[in-house]
Scaffold this motif. Structure first.
Motif, PDB file in Angstrom:
ATOM      1  N   UNK B  29       0.849  -1.186   0.000  1.00  0.00           N
ATOM      2  CA  UNK B  29       0.000   0.000   0.000  1.00  0.00           C
ATOM      3  C   UNK B  29       0.884   1.234   0.000  1.00  0.00           C
ATOM      4  N   UNK B  30       0.528   2.310  -0.663  1.00  0.00           N
ATOM      5  CA  UNK B  30      -0.725   2.578  -1.375  1.00  0.00           C
ATOM      6  C   UNK B  30      -0.685   2.237  -2.863  1.00  0.00           C
ATOM      7  N   UNK B  31       0.401   1.616  -3.313  1.00  0.00           N
ATOM      8  CA  UNK B  31       0.441   1.226  -4.723  1.00  0.00           C
ATOM      9  C   UNK B  31      -0.588   0.122  -4.966  1.00  0.00           C
ATOM     10  N   UNK B  32      -0.528  -0.895  -4.098  1.00  0.00           N
ATOM     11  CA  UNK B  32      -1.467  -2.004  -4.180  1.00  0.00           C
ATOM     12  C   UNK B  32      -2.563  -1.756  -3.159  1.00  0.00           C
ATOM     13  N   UNK B  33      -3.789  -2.002  -3.545  1.00  0.00           N
ATOM     14  CA  UNK B  33      -4.915  -1.732  -2.640  1.00  0.00           C
ATOM     15  C   UNK B  33      -6.113  -2.538  -3.099  1.00  0.00           C
ATOM     16  N   UNK B  34      -7.173  -2.528  -2.292  1.00  0.00           N
ATOM     17  CA  UNK B  34      -8.331  -3.378  -2.581  1.00  0.00           C
ATOM     18  C   UNK B  34      -8.834  -3.184  -4.007  1.00  0.00           C
ATOM     19  N   UNK B  35      -8.902  -1.930  -4.442  1.00  0.00           N
ATOM     20  CA  UNK B  35      -9.455  -1.668  -5.767  1.00  0.00           C
ATOM     21  C   UNK B  35      -8.461  -1.995  -6.879  1.00  0.00           C
ATOM     22  N   UNK B  36      -7.195  -2.067  -6.545  1.00  0.00           N
ATOM     23  CA  UNK B  36      -6.164  -2.337  -7.553  1.00  0.00           C
ATOM     24  C   UNK B  36      -5.081  -3.182  -6.903  1.00  0.00           C
ATOM     25  N   UNK B  37      -5.420  -4.463  -6.626  1.00  0.00           N
ATOM     26  CA  UNK B  37      -4.487  -5.283  -5.860  1.00  0.00           C
ATOM     27  C   UNK B  37      -3.221  -5.588  -6.656  1.00  0.00           C
ATOM     28  N   UNK B  38      -2.272  -6.065  -5.909  1.00  0.00           N
ATOM     29  CA  UNK B  38      -0.930  -6.356  -6.413  1.00  0.00           C
ATOM     30  C   UNK B  38      -0.914  -7.073  -7.756  1.00  0.00           C
ATOM     31  N   UNK B  39      -1.781  -8.089  -7.887  1.00  0.00           N
ATOM     32  CA  UNK B  39      -1.695  -8.910  -9.099  1.00  0.00           C
ATOM     33  C   UNK B  39      -2.124  -8.156 -10.355  1.00  0.00           C
ATOM     34  N   UNK B  40      -2.784  -7.002 -10.171  1.00  0.00           N
ATOM     35  CA  UNK B  40      -3.187  -6.210 -11.333  1.00  0.00           C
ATOM     36  C   UNK B  40      -2.155  -5.148 -11.702  1.00  0.00           C
ATOM     37  N   UNK B  41      -1.004  -5.163 -11.024  1.00  0.00           N
ATOM     38  CA  UNK B  41       0.060  -4.208 -11.330  1.00  0.00           C
ATOM     39  C   UNK B  41       1.199  -4.885 -12.082  1.00  0.00           C
ATOM     40  N   UNK B  42       1.838  -4.088 -12.889  1.00  0.00           N
ATOM     41  CA  UNK B  42       3.108  -4.499 -13.483  1.00  0.00           C
ATOM     42  C   UNK B  42       4.189  -4.037 -12.514  1.00  0.00           C
ATOM     43  N   UNK B  43       4.613  -4.911 -11.649  1.00  0.00           N
ATOM     44  CA  UNK B  43       5.568  -4.513 -10.608  1.00  0.00           C
ATOM     45  C   UNK B  43       7.011  -4.788 -11.006  1.00  0.00           C
ATOM     46  N   UNK B  44       7.216  -5.269 -12.209  1.00  0.00           N
ATOM     47  CA  UNK B  44       8.581  -5.588 -12.624  1.00  0.00           C
ATOM     48  C   UNK B  44       9.026  -4.791 -13.841  1.00  0.00           C
ATOM     49  N   UNK B  45       8.149  -3.925 -14.324  1.00  0.00           N
ATOM     50  CA  UNK B  45       8.508  -3.154 -15.501  1.00  0.00           C
ATOM     51  C   UNK B  45       8.567  -3.993 -16.771  1.00  0.00           C
TER      52      UNK B  45
END
Lengths: 379, 379
Positions: B29-45
């Protein structure tokens, strides 16, 4: 020679309050910036911007006689803040030229309008209280400025409350015998910002006052010293002032203003005048703050405390854990501080500053760095 | 007993990849959150979200046979990420019920569809490379899962690269003699997260693997252990699964799901099954990261460096002076860091985190605190 024929009341009628509203307040970036400089902010939570508070503080003395010197870009904002101003009460600089040109132009314009005017110059971005103690000091300064044959350039020196190394000092000399100004003294010397040790000696001696850059002086005497010390600046300002209240203002200003030298009023007038024995000082026992950094904002505000964190900004939602410092928020964002000490956070919609109380003075470097990298939209 | 009649190829045809996409990733948090959880992010570029990368990594093995278990709120986002999914490939949870219910329901639904299915469960929010090493391990796990009369529940254990205290460990037992799975071993025991000293011993011994929560198992065997250890959960899931591919799904789910116990799959199945001798492990020599904190994001990205500050986020404009740490920016704001060490800054449009690398694990507390104070819009 004492003030003779004129009663104190009539001397005060010669007083015009000049408010230079120029500085960007770089040390308060990103809260304060070119587009929204320090004087347009309410930095004390009083409900008034600093410039409005400055105007209100002087209004009982000036009785409507004001001259605000500001940048072209701030005309609308200044007039919104002080709707009482007539167009003739505002001097707009097409480009910044330091305090010598700004205050010198005010003196020259006022001199054209009436050579007997006593101007008092008070920066738009300082915090002063209580008003009545300030006003009493200004009154003494006006009487002192009007005293003698040529008058005096009168600084108002702040009685120091701590050994500041951030301000210049004024050493008082012998008492002057001015009617209506019992605390007026000669100025023995202006001294530059001291180191800590020297500052402590100054404080202990009781002879030194902080130089807050406030002064009251007959415009005629101001211009005499300007002519003697900065003839190019003086000639240029005189030419602009002669055209100011005529249809030629724009043409003359556009031609002359850009050619004027940049110099601080201290060097252009105050210090040479002091050497000539024409400068006096009236001590001010009021609280004075130039809001020079974010620590000052913390001091000046009835901020709410979240654990050891001072929070400024009504919209800020702050969560803290094992944190201390200050948060200044211009947004409604949630700010979470975890395990971080003495931090200074300034959160605005387009720029964020994260530093420490110790390093807060280096904010100027950030502004310079961002300017160099072309990120001028946030400056 | 070895895998006998079936050729390796046909065993792989029984494989269905299950992707539980549940966790909010509170530690990010706050990058990952209920509305936009971790798995919906490109966290590795990489250009792919974590869930998309998980799908792509499994696609050559699953050959279109997927079941994604996620929250109702994420249906649209998941289907945008993986347009290949049919509606029957997505299981939506109306409320989170921990991994026991989520993975148990997947097992029960798949068992109704075909009791011979071998499921492999791989969380949607992990980073793995290279793919071919991972895929080889999964293949061995599938062969091992299909081996013997009842099959095995096969974990894939990660070969540790440092003495982590943040993961549970698996101690390998004797080698199993499985065709197509030369590295499969029995599991001697699962052990909880160790302290540093113990973790160093584990690493030195060469007998321990990280428990990454990945497993491959016949759905029939999964359900047998679930029935034995969590009969209430088992009964509920069986009832829902029976209705799942019928018009009664919504009615039954709405009635039963909320009554199910919350329990992790480790306690509901894996540990009791290990005690019963039904669990094997295949070591994985691939790089694995659960992206558990912002330091991981720093490691996993080809970030640019501003002095000693790692900057993630294409839009961020960062000025640093005497600063070190990591900035993760989801905005285009200017961020100035001055005189601050080992800082972690996560800047999103509506929430800002400022902490240190040392304290980054406490971000969960901020989320809990904000929840308590009603600031749920940013969680």
């Amino acid at each position: 020679m004492k003030l003779s024929s004129a009663a104190p009341g009539s001397v005060l009628d010669r007083f015009v309050a000049v408010i230079p509203a120029g500085g960007v307040g770089t040390r308060l970036w990103p809260l304060s910036r070119a587009a929204a400089p320090k004087f347009l902010h309410d930095l004390t939570g009083s409900g008034s911007t600093l410039i409005r508070a400055t105007y209100d503080r002087l209004a009982p003395l000036a009785n409507g006689r004001f001259l605000v010197v500001t940048g072209l870009a701030h005309e609308a904002a200044v007039c919104r803040q002080i709707p009482e101003l007539d167009p003739s009460d505002v001097v707009l600089e097409s480009e910044p030229k330091d305090s010598g040109a700004a205050i010198g132009l005010a003196a020259a314009i006022l001199h054209r309008r009436s050579p007997d005017i006593i101007m008092g110059s008070f920066a738009a971005d300082q915090v002063i209280s209580p008003d009545d103690v300030f006003q009493a000091a200004v009154r003494e300064a006006v009487y002192t400025a009007a005293s003698g044959e040529r008058g005096k350039i009168v600084t108002i020196g702040i009685e120091p409350t701590h050994p500041s190394t951030g301000f210049g000092y004024i050493r008082g000399g012998e008492a002057l015998d001015v009617e209506g100004a019992p605390s007026a003294r000669a100025v023995a010397e202006f001294v530059e910002k001291p180191n800590r040790e020297v500052a402590e000696k100054y404080l202990a001696s009781g002879e030194y006052l902080w130089n807050a850059g406030m002064f009251v002086a007959p415009v005629k005497l101001m211009l005499e010293h300007l002519a003697a010390n900065q003839p190019v600046l003086y000639e240029g300002l005189t030419e602009i002032a002669a055209a100011w209240d005529t249809p030629d203002r724009d043409e003359v200003t556009a031609r002359v203003w850009p050619t004027l030298p940049k110099i601080a009023i201290d060097y252009a007038v105050a210090e040479p005048a002091a050497a000539a024995g024409d400068v006096a000082v009236v001590p001010g026992a009021f609280r004075w703050d130039d809001v020079g950094d974010f620590a000052a904002i913390g001091r000046l505000n009835s901020a709410r405390e979240e654990d050891a964190v001072t929070v400024l900004g009504e919209g800020a939602r702050v969560f803290t854990e094992d944190a201390s410092g200050i948060v200044v928020s211009d947004t409604k964002r949630v700010i979470a501080l975890i395990g971080i000490e003495d931090v200074v956070i300034v959160d605005t919609p387009d720029a964020l500053l994260v530093t420490t109380k110790e390093h807060a003075q280096k904010v100027k470097n950030a502004v310079a760095g961002l300017k160099a990298s072309g990120d001028t939209d946030v400056l």
